[in-house]
Scaffold this active site. Structure first.
Site, PDB file in Angstrom:
ATOM      1  N   ASN A 426       0.430  -1.381  -0.279  1.00  0.00           N
ATOM      2  CA  ASN A 426       0.376   0.062   0.219  1.00  0.00           C
ATOM      3  C   ASN A 426       0.728   1.319   0.163  1.00  0.00           C
ATOM      4  OD1 ASN A 426      -2.574   1.560   0.402  1.00  0.00           O
ATOM      5  ND2 ASN A 426      -1.498   1.528   2.311  1.00  0.00           N
ATOM      6  N   GLU A 427       0.884   2.217  -1.162  1.00  0.00           N
ATOM      7  CA  GLU A 427       1.114   3.789  -0.954  1.00  0.00           C
ATOM      8  C   GLU A 427       2.720   3.328  -0.947  1.00  0.00           C
ATOM      9  OE1 GLU A 427      -0.466   5.876   1.520  1.00  0.00           O
ATOM     10  OE2 GLU A 427      -2.303   5.771   1.357  1.00  0.00           O
ATOM     11  N   ASN A 428       3.337   1.792  -2.103  1.00  0.00           N
ATOM     12  CA  ASN A 428       4.736   2.102  -1.520  1.00  0.00           C
ATOM     13  C   ASN A 428       5.004   2.706  -2.468  1.00  0.00           C
ATOM     14  OD1 ASN A 428       3.582  -0.964  -2.076  1.00  0.00           O
ATOM     15  ND2 ASN A 428       4.804  -0.314  -0.314  1.00  0.00           N
TER      16      ASN A 428
END
Length: 822
Positions: A426-428
């Protein structure tokens, strides 16, 4: 019938939970632990004699039961950063394994975030990761300790179990401390003592497939066995029961424990009863392994279903299009943090189902088995993910943890029919934990995780959210689309979604919505939209979550009212009904939750985007979703937590009614305002809105909704104020409710003439002294001692003891106000 149906489901769920233990001898050891919120000088301090022999022993331990989170209150304490460090737990247990040469194990369902386990002074295990399940074999350590004379002399034949849980900051551990949620500490899920035979089943894996029309089903069964020192054979009995409890198949097989993992069977099932959100039919698989007089049994619930993501098109379940109507959840709740009880979890899941949810993304980590079992029983499709969340990419230790977390999540939740997606991150694309942010290395590791997921489970899809430079790697992708909150207008939503859909094979929009301060309402909620620049995208960017600086955006310049969020949600849901290519969406999130990165929110340290508060109190938005997503007749007049509206004399005010009925009639002060037909494309409220002149003072509203012969109604009373107010200069604090020893106080902000300042958003600080205490640190609009006013008021509860209590409220620029309670 609706509630009876769910009561039966939950009764069935509780029975099945306790029947599906991983061995025949499993018991929870949740009660009567001692806890210390600090570190120790060494393990000896946890076991040394105390009491008469050592009366000055420190530190002092406190009594707790599990599940227990040592950030239960400080996660939303407005005055401190939440505690990140070690906490110690200890308990003496009686160990009496009934199996000859059997093994004794501790089964942890979740501990945050790093754990050490001791039997007396012997360390028996370490574990990194706060969200997966794991077991510790304590057989040899128990045998050694019970042979020690101190066992009987000091511990009266019981065995001391000591656990060190640690949520200290660590850049080489996931999830990142930059994440928008607390990394809780504690033994915040159940802890079980297990006795298993020397040779036994470790895990059963079921691969279920069915053709799109549901005519033919197959079930492949394999098992992993715990190997012992000698070679022996096990007789394995396998039974499959259909959803009505009738036996579908039964057979026996002899296997050798020298082979770690064995294929047991492949069954064909004619015309299986299919699992779906509308009818979550579950089969039961019972696998029993016997050797001599010993046996162990594993039970699994399985479901036959076929799902498909059409390329650049919708989602299909069992051959029919299903619009995924989803939300998210964190394991977080008022007063307990991550240590939610089973009943809290099930109540939350039931509220989701009653809102019409058929899909849930579990953000951003593997969640409790109670959650997954509920999704199976209630019919909610699942995206579950590992907590590789923000910060960048660490070294080999970091990457090994991610691999192990993914492996554990897939293996432990492999059999759940509700799961359709394994989330890899997530949201890397969010840097910050390391000096170097290397997109190519992140891509390489994402591909490694993607390959690992497909190798472990080829039957399910992979997905990530918000990392555009990795969107081609996974099967399903969700970009960042926050139309009307972090960027753009909510009317930009459909076009932005369609543009993003064309960039990937399988588009699924998770995370949309915005914050709302519960009990805050507005007469002109959309006025902030006039400041917004369009054409600059609708994604979230660095700094957009801040309440200060940067471009104009509703998240900073809006009023954070429930009124605005209802409009935003209403528009999104209206559009989703007319997007035939859409797989579905998931609103972020279902419930408000605590976060360390939002200290300045109206309820400090709380992400307030939920449709219910952190204690599950419904906000108005809950009913907007119901009006689109549920079939059971419902009607709700907007404004049940809006005691006073304001405006000019004889000014027309919009009265909105949310309903799924064909038509609604509104009555104001006993007079019919006419019947409106529901039209899903008529924004707002699907055309169920009336312009009404309200009278000064109290007004009574009643809405009657009809679907054929079915009829439901809703009523509320609301004041209307036409007096003008100036800036607030003083406060009034008074008791407005009392239930037993709980008193509800309300602080009103008044101008110099004593007029209630209905648009005031001042910060208020509550306190209490004497024989009573605030019920605060709840992370709710009426459960925080520091809170922004909602329409010129704020509330807090006080728990009284015998005697007198003085409560007060402060606000900058005004005199402190007191009230006496007894």
């Amino acid at each position: 019938m609706f509630r009876l149906k769910y009561c039966l489901l939950y009764t069935h769920f509780f029975i099945s939970f306790f029947l599906t233990a991983r061995s025949q001898e499993t018991r929870r050891i949740d009660k009567s632990w001692e806890f210390l919120k600090s570190d120790l000088g060494g393990i000896w301090e946890a076991v040394r004699p105390v009491g008469k022999g050592n009366p000055e022993a420190v530190p002092i331990w406190q009594q707790v039961d599990l599940p227990h989170c040592f950030n239960a209150t400080d996660g939303v304490d407005p005055d401190v950063n939440y505690y990140q460090g070690p906490g110690w737990y200890r308990k003496n247990i009686k160990v009496d394994n009934p199996y000859q040469n059997g093994r004794t194990r501790l089964h942890f369902e979740g501990v945050g975030q790093k754990t050490e386990v001791y039997v007396y002074t012997t360390k028996v295990a370490e574990h990194i990761g706060g969200y997966d399940e794991w077991v510790v074999d304590i057989t040899d350590a128990v045998k050694t300790f019970t042979a020690n004379p101190i066992c009987e002399k000091q511990f009266h034949g019981q065995v001391p179990i000591i656990v060190r849980a640690d949520n200290s900051r660590d850049l080489e551990m996931i999830p990142s401390d930059l994440s928008d949620f607390n990394l809780y500490g504690g033994i915040y899920r159940h802890l079980n003592l297990q006795y298993i035979p020397q040779a036994s089943i470790d895990r059963v894996f079921t691969k279920v497939s069915v053709d799109p029309q549901g005519k033919e089903g197959s079930l492949h069964i394999s098992a992993r066995f715990l190997r012992d020192d000698g070679s022996r054979n096990l007789k394995v009995d396998i039974r499959l029961l259909d959803p009505q409890g009738e036996q579908v198949a039964q057979f026996e097989k002899e296997v050798s424990t020298q082979i770690k993992e064995i294929d047991l069977a492949c069954l064909n099932v004619k015309k299986p009863i299919l699992w779906s959100p509308a009818q979550p039919s579950l089969y039961k698989l019972i696998v029993t392994a016997k050797t001599g007089m010993d046996s162990c049994t594993v039970e699994e619930k399985i479901g036959f279903r076929h799902f498909e993501f059409k390329k650049k098109g919708p989602f299909y379940l069992n051959g029919e299009r299903l619009l995924l109507r989803g939300t998210h959840r964190h394991e977080d709740h008022a007063s307990v943090g991550a240590a939610m009880t089973d009943s809290m979890i099930l109540k939350e899941m039931q509220l989701m189902k009653e809102m019409g949810v058929n899909f849930i993304r579990l953000g951003h980590y593997q969640q409790s088995r109670v959650v997954l079992n509920a999704c199976d029983s209630l019919g909610m499709l699942v995206w579950e993910e590992i907590p590789w969340c923000r910060g960048g990419l660490g070294g080999e230790q970091y990457q090994a943890q991610a691999r192990q977390m993914l492996t554990n999540m897939i293996e432990q939740h492999y059999n759940h029919p509700s799961i359709i997606i394994w989330g890899l991150g997530n949201e890397n694309d969010w840097p910050g934990d390391f000096s170097v942010f290397d997109k190519e290395k992140i891509r390489a590791f994402m591909k490694e995780l993607n390959d690992l997921s497909h190798r472990l489970d080829p039957s399910r899809k992979t997905a990530i959210r918000r990392c555009d430079f990795c969107k081609d790697i996974v099967d399903v992708y969700s970009p960042s689309i926050w139309a009307g909150w972090y960027r753009g207008l909510y009317t930009d939503y459909k076009q932005a979604s369609e543009e993003e859909m064309k960039k990937v094979n399988h588009f699924l929009h998770v995370e949309w919505g915005g914050d709302s301060h519960a009990r805050r309402h507005a007469e002109n909620p959309d006025k902030a939209l006039a400041k917004i620049t369009t054409g600059d995208g609708v994604d979230e960017r660095a700094g957009d979550a801040s309440l200060y600086g940067g471009a104009a955006r509703v998240s900073k310049d809006g009023d954070w009212s429930e009124s605005y969020i209802c409009n935003l949600i209403d528009w999104h849901l209206k559009e989703q009904e007319n997007m035939p290519w859409l797989t579905g969406t998931a609103y972020w999130p279902f419930k408000d939750f605590s976060t360390p990165v939002r200290p300045d929110n109206p309820v400090p340290y709380v992400n307030q985007k939920g449709v219910v508060e952190r204690n599950l109190n419904k906000k108005e938005a809950y009913y907007v979703f119901q009006s689109y997503w549920v079939k059971k007749p419902m009607v709700h007049i907007y404004g049940h937590t809006w005691p006073t509206r304001w405006g000019e004399p004889n000014e027309e005010k919009m009265i909105k009614v949310y309903s799924n009925a064909e038509e609604v009639e509104l009555f104001v002060n006993g007079k019919s305002m006419g019947i409106k037909k529901r039209n899903v494309q008529d924004f707002p409220a699907a055309g169920l809105r009336w312009m009404v002149r309200l009278r000064e003072g109290e007004n009574h509203f009643k809405a009657v909704a009809k679907n054929g012969k079915e009829m439901v109604s809703d009523e509320l009373r609301q004041n209307y104020l036409t007096a003008k107010w100036d800036k607030p200069v003083r406060m009034n604090l008074q008791e407005v409710d009392r239930e037993g020893d709980i008193v509800t106080l309300q602080a009103d902000l008044l101008d110099a003439k004593g007029v209630l300042c209905l648009d005031a958003q001042n910060w208020l600080h509550f306190s209490a002294v004497g024989d009573g205490s605030l019920i605060d640190n709840q992370g709710t609009s009426d459960g925080s001692r520091k809170v922004q006013a909602y329409n010129g008021r704020a509330m807090i509860k006080v728990r009284l003891a015998k005697g007198k209590c003085v409560a007060s409220v402060q606000s900058e620029g005004m005199e402190t106000t007191f009230v006496n309670l007894q």
